[in-house]
Design a protein around this motif. Structure first.
Motif, PDB file in Angstrom:
ATOM      1  N   ASP A 155       2.063   1.753   8.934  1.00 25.43           N
ATOM      2  CA  ASP A 155       0.314   1.350   8.677  1.00 25.43           C
ATOM      3  C   ASP A 155      -0.952   1.205   7.777  1.00 25.43           C
ATOM      4  O   ASP A 155      -0.902   2.216   7.609  1.00 25.43           O
ATOM      5  CB  ASP A 155      -0.074   1.656  10.158  1.00 25.43           C
ATOM      6  CG  ASP A 155      -1.131   0.786  10.553  1.00 25.43           C
ATOM      7  OD1 ASP A 155      -1.151  -0.670  10.944  1.00 25.43           O
ATOM      8  OD2 ASP A 155      -2.550   0.554  10.298  1.00 25.43           O
ATOM      9  N   PRO A 156      -1.095   0.614   7.441  1.00 23.93           N
ATOM     10  CA  PRO A 156      -2.224   0.524   6.062  1.00 23.93           C
ATOM     11  C   PRO A 156      -3.403   1.661   6.263  1.00 23.93           C
ATOM     12  O   PRO A 156      -4.206   1.965   5.902  1.00 23.93           O
ATOM     13  CB  PRO A 156      -2.313  -0.925   5.901  1.00 23.93           C
ATOM     14  CG  PRO A 156      -2.485  -1.919   6.636  1.00 23.93           C
ATOM     15  CD  PRO A 156      -1.112  -0.762   7.461  1.00 23.93           C
ATOM     16  N   THR A 157      -3.808   1.410   8.051  1.00 24.03           N
ATOM     17  CA  THR A 157      -5.016   2.741   8.186  1.00 24.03           C
ATOM     18  C   THR A 157      -4.492   3.845   7.853  1.00 24.03           C
ATOM     19  O   THR A 157      -4.766   5.055   8.093  1.00 24.03           O
ATOM     20  CB  THR A 157      -5.364   2.017   9.547  1.00 24.03           C
ATOM     21  OG1 THR A 157      -4.637   2.414  10.633  1.00 24.03           O
ATOM     22  CG2 THR A 157      -5.908   0.971   9.665  1.00 24.03           C
ATOM     23  N   ARG A 158      -3.202   4.423   8.116  1.00 15.23           N
ATOM     24  CA  ARG A 158      -2.310   5.388   8.394  1.00 15.23           C
ATOM     25  C   ARG A 158      -1.569   6.281   6.703  1.00 15.23           C
ATOM     26  O   ARG A 158      -2.258   7.193   6.070  1.00 15.23           O
ATOM     27  CB  ARG A 158      -1.663   5.688   9.214  1.00 15.23           C
ATOM     28  CG  ARG A 158      -1.514   5.417  11.173  1.00 15.23           C
ATOM     29  CD  ARG A 158      -3.108   6.471  10.823  1.00 15.23           C
ATOM     30  NE  ARG A 158      -2.466   7.495  11.422  1.00 15.23           N
ATOM     31  CZ  ARG A 158      -3.872   8.301  11.698  1.00 15.23           C
ATOM     32  NH1 ARG A 158      -5.003   7.877  11.922  1.00 15.23           N
ATOM     33  NH2 ARG A 158      -3.383   9.520  11.728  1.00 15.23           N
ATOM     34  N   ASN A 159      -0.438   5.374   6.155  1.00 12.55           N
ATOM     35  CA  ASN A 159      -0.588   5.763   5.006  1.00 12.55           C
ATOM     36  C   ASN A 159       0.187   7.152   5.260  1.00 12.55           C
ATOM     37  O   ASN A 159      -0.404   7.372   4.258  1.00 12.55           O
ATOM     38  CB  ASN A 159      -1.208   5.069   3.735  1.00 12.55           C
ATOM     39  CG  ASN A 159      -0.379   4.134   3.290  1.00 12.55           C
ATOM     40  OD1 ASN A 159       0.454   4.266   2.818  1.00 12.55           O
ATOM     41  ND2 ASN A 159      -1.156   4.610   1.968  1.00 12.55           N
ATOM     42  N   SER A 160       0.991   7.116   5.635  1.00 15.53           N
ATOM     43  CA  SER A 160       0.949   9.296   5.658  1.00 15.53           C
ATOM     44  C   SER A 160       2.847   9.472   5.743  1.00 15.53           C
ATOM     45  O   SER A 160       2.973   9.161   6.923  1.00 15.53           O
ATOM     46  CB  SER A 160       0.306   9.880   6.270  1.00 15.53           C
ATOM     47  OG  SER A 160       0.696  10.934   7.114  1.00 15.53           O
ATOM     48  N   TRP A 210       0.905  -1.279   0.344  1.00 10.74           N
ATOM     49  CA  TRP A 210      -0.117  -0.177   0.029  1.00 10.74           C
ATOM     50  C   TRP A 210       0.997   1.292   0.062  1.00 10.74           C
ATOM     51  O   TRP A 210      -0.018   2.246  -0.438  1.00 10.74           O
ATOM     52  CB  TRP A 210      -0.775   0.342   1.278  1.00 10.74           C
ATOM     53  CG  TRP A 210      -0.399   0.354   2.315  1.00 10.74           C
ATOM     54  CD1 TRP A 210       0.312   0.800   3.354  1.00 10.74           C
ATOM     55  CD2 TRP A 210      -0.122  -1.295   2.722  1.00 10.74           C
ATOM     56  NE1 TRP A 210       0.681  -0.063   4.741  1.00 10.74           N
ATOM     57  CE2 TRP A 210       0.718  -0.819   4.279  1.00 10.74           C
ATOM     58  CE3 TRP A 210      -0.240  -2.519   2.314  1.00 10.74           C
ATOM     59  CZ2 TRP A 210       1.045  -2.385   5.146  1.00 10.74           C
ATOM     60  CZ3 TRP A 210       0.221  -3.505   3.849  1.00 10.74           C
ATOM     61  CH2 TRP A 210       0.621  -3.469   5.196  1.00 10.74           C
ATOM     62  N   ALA A 263      -5.620   0.203  16.707  1.00  6.96           N
ATOM     63  CA  ALA A 263      -6.961   0.198  17.137  1.00  6.96           C
ATOM     64  C   ALA A 263      -7.388  -0.984  18.221  1.00  6.96           C
ATOM     65  O   ALA A 263      -8.500  -0.880  18.549  1.00  6.96           O
ATOM     66  CB  ALA A 263      -6.899  -0.228  15.647  1.00  6.96           C
ATOM     67  N   ASN A 264      -6.260  -0.899  19.023  1.00  6.55           N
ATOM     68  CA  ASN A 264      -7.093  -2.209  20.011  1.00  6.55           C
ATOM     69  C   ASN A 264      -6.381  -1.421  21.694  1.00  6.55           C
ATOM     70  O   ASN A 264      -5.620  -0.051  22.005  1.00  6.55           O
ATOM     71  CB  ASN A 264      -6.843  -3.115  20.183  1.00  6.55           C
ATOM     72  CG  ASN A 264      -5.589  -3.626  19.796  1.00  6.55           C
ATOM     73  OD1 ASN A 264      -4.915  -2.810  21.032  1.00  6.55           O
ATOM     74  ND2 ASN A 264      -5.458  -4.841  19.172  1.00  6.55           N
ATOM     75  N   THR A 307       1.880  -2.716  14.427  1.00  2.00           N
ATOM     76  CA  THR A 307       1.133  -1.450  14.527  1.00  2.00           C
ATOM     77  C   THR A 307      -0.746  -2.100  15.107  1.00  2.00           C
ATOM     78  O   THR A 307      -0.930  -0.711  15.497  1.00  2.00           O
ATOM     79  CB  THR A 307       1.562  -0.853  13.637  1.00  2.00           C
ATOM     80  OG1 THR A 307       0.662  -1.933  12.456  1.00  2.00           O
ATOM     81  CG2 THR A 307       2.888  -0.890  12.940  1.00  2.00           C
ATOM     82  N   SER A 308      -0.666  -3.129  14.859  1.00  2.00           N
ATOM     83  CA  SER A 308      -2.203  -3.480  15.692  1.00  2.00           C
ATOM     84  C   SER A 308      -2.355  -3.364  16.626  1.00  2.00           C
ATOM     85  O   SER A 308      -3.949  -2.334  16.876  1.00  2.00           O
ATOM     86  CB  SER A 308      -2.489  -5.682  15.381  1.00  2.00           C
ATOM     87  OG  SER A 308      -1.284  -5.847  16.492  1.00  2.00           O
TER      88      SER A 308
END
Ligand SMILES: NC(=O)c1ccc[n+]([C@@H]2O[C@H](COP(=O)([O-])OP(=O)(O)OC[C@H]3O[C@@H](n4cnc5c(N)ncnc54)[C@H](OP(=O)(O)O)[C@@H]3O)[C@@H](O)[C@H]2O)c1
Length: 372
Positions: A96-101, A57, A315-316, A311-312
């Motif tokens: 991390d795929p949810t950030r990709n920044s 990604w 989100a938890n 990095t999971s």
């Protein structure tokens, strides 16, 4: 206007280049850190040399890097834990795929950080020491505390012993050093492996027994050491660790679970110039055989396994447990120390590429750090 500079990777498999970068202000629940030190992880050179395979990604140009420490430069509107000028460490999660920044990569002067992935550091701790912690700590915490991993009791600064034992295969790695400390702070006994030259190092971190992972008797000796103990599972770190942990869990009593950090394909020989597809194709048969035999072995023996994604925790609840509730006091009281030792190789972003190349060649109980 604040000016920023970064060590950019302009496209896949190229050397980092130090060039200007835009300054990105924080979102509501983010802070911006003016970095004073960054540390290097295997992930950095793996992404540089094989990013399109492992983290497909990522959009280039990009800024890599997970480990940073520095002072808070700006805080988001809803942030109450930090103030400008405060000394912090943080796990930068830009890849991390949810950030990709790119704004959230560590290898720059100003990094945007999620406020729940940052922690204040005590005055006695140098920026260079603090920078060694984040990715190793997060990865260890994901394996030990996530509900679908080992799901251990959470760490505290005054934990009571649980009477149970954890195996950490690869205790002198960065992830292992943090895993030993976190597990001991949660009240578990830790049995681990390392090279003999690092036996004292892992014992100082809290391991009760240590074995040489290169010894042909290592598995047999650890099975003997685990006899009569109630095991809570194993954290497998390093090549060969999964097979060894499966054999040990099979012979021991308690929770039969192996939490896995290391992909069973070596990226070490993969360089920027090598043919990535060919390299991967050559390793594919070995990988398929390994995955099949691991699945069969673990199912037949009733052992559960799961790969960690470091990095999971963003989100938890584990990020809150580690970076918000535990680490500030644990660092101040010395319950968690900065380990492995920082090896500072220079000052300035132009040293980051050399750091990646050094890390790829291998380190022993040390973390490569660049001061900024
Ligand atoms: N899944 C994830 O999200 C995630 C995140 C971070 C790291 N990782 C992976 O976790 C592993 C460790 O990363 P790291 O940054 O902690 O490593 P590191 O600090 O670079 O590891 C260096 C250490 O590895 C030890 N070592 C070498 N070969 C070993 C083996 N076959 N078994 C056990 N230990 C061995 C050496 O111990 P001695 O010097 O004592 O011999 C050395 O001290 C890597 O494979 C990395 O890619 C995964």
């Amino acid at each position: 206007m604040t000016t920023n500079t970064a060590a950019w990777i302009s496209t896949k498999r190229t050397d980092l280049e130090v060039k200007p970068a835009s300054y990105t202000p924080p979102g509501d629940l983010e802070i911006v850190v003016r970095n004073h030190a960054v540390a290097i992880n295997p992930l950095d050179w793996i992404l540089q040399n094989a990013g399109e395979l492992v983290f497909s990604w990522i959009k280039y140009p990009f800024i890599l890097g997970s480990d940073l420490s520095g002072e808070v430069a700006e805080v988001g509107k809803k942030v109450t834990r930090f103030k400008v000028g405060q000394r912090v460490l943080a796990h930068a999660v830009g890849s991390d795929p949810t950030r990709n920044s790119a704004a959230e990569g560590a290898f720059q002067h100003y990094t945007v950080v999620l406020e729940h992935m940052a922690s204040p550091i005590p005055d006695h701790m140098s920026y260079e020491s603090a920078a060694v912690l984040p990715l190793g700590l997060s990865t260890a915490a994901c394996g030990l505390f996530e509900k679908d991993q080992l799901a251990l009791r959470h760490p505290s600064v005054n934990a009571k012993p649980t009477g149970q034992t954890l195996l950490v295969w690869g205790g002198s790695t960065s992830v292992g050093s943090n895993a030993i400390q976190l597990a001991v702070a949660a009240g578990y006994e830790v049995i681990t492996t390392a090279s003999p030259k690092n036996f004292d190092y892992v014992r100082k971190l809290g391991a009760s027994q240590v074995f040489d992972y290169r010894s042909s008797n290592a598995v047999k000796d650890i099975i003997k050491a685990c006899h009569g103990k109630t095991m809570v599972g194993a954290l497998a770190i390093g090549m060969g660790s999964i097979e060894a942990c499966l054999d040990i869990m099979h012979e021991s009593k308690g929770n039969k679970f192996v939490s896995m950090t290391t992909f069973p394909v070596s990226f070490q020989k993969m360089t920027k110039g090598s043919n990535l597809k060919l390299h991967f194709l050559l390793q594919l048969p070995r990988l398929v055989v390994f995955m099949l035999s691991m699945q069969i072995k673990s199912r037949l023996r009733g052992i559960r396994t799961k790969v960690i994604f470091g990095t999971s925790l963003i989100a938890n609840e584990v990020s809150q447990v580690i970076y918000v509730d535990f680490l500030p006091t644990a660092l101040a009281e010395g319950v968690i120390v900065a380990a492995p030792e920082p090896h500072v190789i220079g000052k300035g972003l132009e040293h980051v590429q050399a750091g990646l190349d050094m890390q790829r060649k291998g380190v022993t109980a040390s973390k490569i750090v660049i001061s900024l």
